[in-house]
Design a protein around this motif. Sequence first.
Motif, short mmCIF file in Angstrom:
data_model
loop_
_atom_site.label_atom_id
_atom_site.label_comp_id
_atom_site.label_asym_id
_atom_site.label_seq_id
_atom_site.Cartn_x
_atom_site.Cartn_y
_atom_site.Cartn_z
N ILE A 45 32.07 44.25 46.73
CA ILE A 45 32.52 44.74 45.85
C ILE A 45 33.84 45.27 46.13
N LEU A 91 38.08 35.51 40.85
CA LEU A 91 37.43 35.24 41.49
C LEU A 91 36.93 33.70 41.01
N TYR A 122 37.53 44.41 46.50
CA TYR A 122 38.29 43.15 45.82
C TYR A 122 38.89 44.68 44.49
N TYR A 153 35.25 34.29 37.92
CA TYR A 153 35.08 35.50 37.23
C TYR A 153 35.83 36.65 37.55
N LEU A 157 27.30 38.58 40.09
CA LEU A 157 27.70 37.73 40.81
C LEU A 157 26.80 38.25 42.25
N PHE A 158 27.36 38.80 42.81
CA PHE A 158 26.81 39.65 44.34
C PHE A 158 25.09 39.78 44.31
N ARG A 181 41.86 33.47 49.65
CA ARG A 181 42.52 34.43 49.81
C ARG A 181 43.43 34.91 49.30
N GLU A 229 40.75 35.34 44.36
CA GLU A 229 39.54 33.84 45.62
C GLU A 229 39.54 32.51 45.20
N LEU A 239 32.60 40.45 38.87
CA LEU A 239 31.30 39.68 40.77
C LEU A 239 30.33 40.82 40.69
N ARG A 240 30.13 42.32 40.23
CA ARG A 240 28.58 42.82 40.99
C ARG A 240 27.96 41.68 40.17
N LYS A 249 35.24 43.67 39.21
CA LYS A 249 34.28 43.94 39.42
C LYS A 249 33.27 44.34 38.77
#
Length: 128
Positions: free
Chosen positions: A25, A34, A28, A42, A51-52, A105, A120, A48-49, A45
């Motif tokens: 993360i 994303l 990014y 998404y 998601l990841f 990307r 992305e 993304l957090r 951040k």
Amino acid sequence: LYNQIRDLEKRVEKMFVDHKPAEAIGQYADDAVLMANGGQIYLGKAALRTLFEQNGDHNRVQDIELKFAHVEGNDQIVYVVTWCGWKLKNPVSGMDYTIPGKSLRVWHRQGDGSWKIAFELNNMDLSL
């Protein structure tokens, strides 16, 4: 420049193999976008957090094969097109399997000179 970006791409993928989503993360931009498989988008951040760190697939990644199809840009923005094979382990059977796909990307140079992923787009090559 292109070799530097390729190295950054490899480093991000290794973070997933090493099960370090928080480090990924960090690669990014704060306002990164994303677009995942299935049309999910998404933004930022925090998304993304979610998601990841909560997506179980990232915890099953065993290896990632990465092939660069195209790298192009300038001293401020570079885009990278790759083919990738995410090698995962099925948590029930314990068998390994690979999800092939493509990724785009866009890397943007930040004010401090570092490069961060601004955009992305992932596309799995799965037959239906």
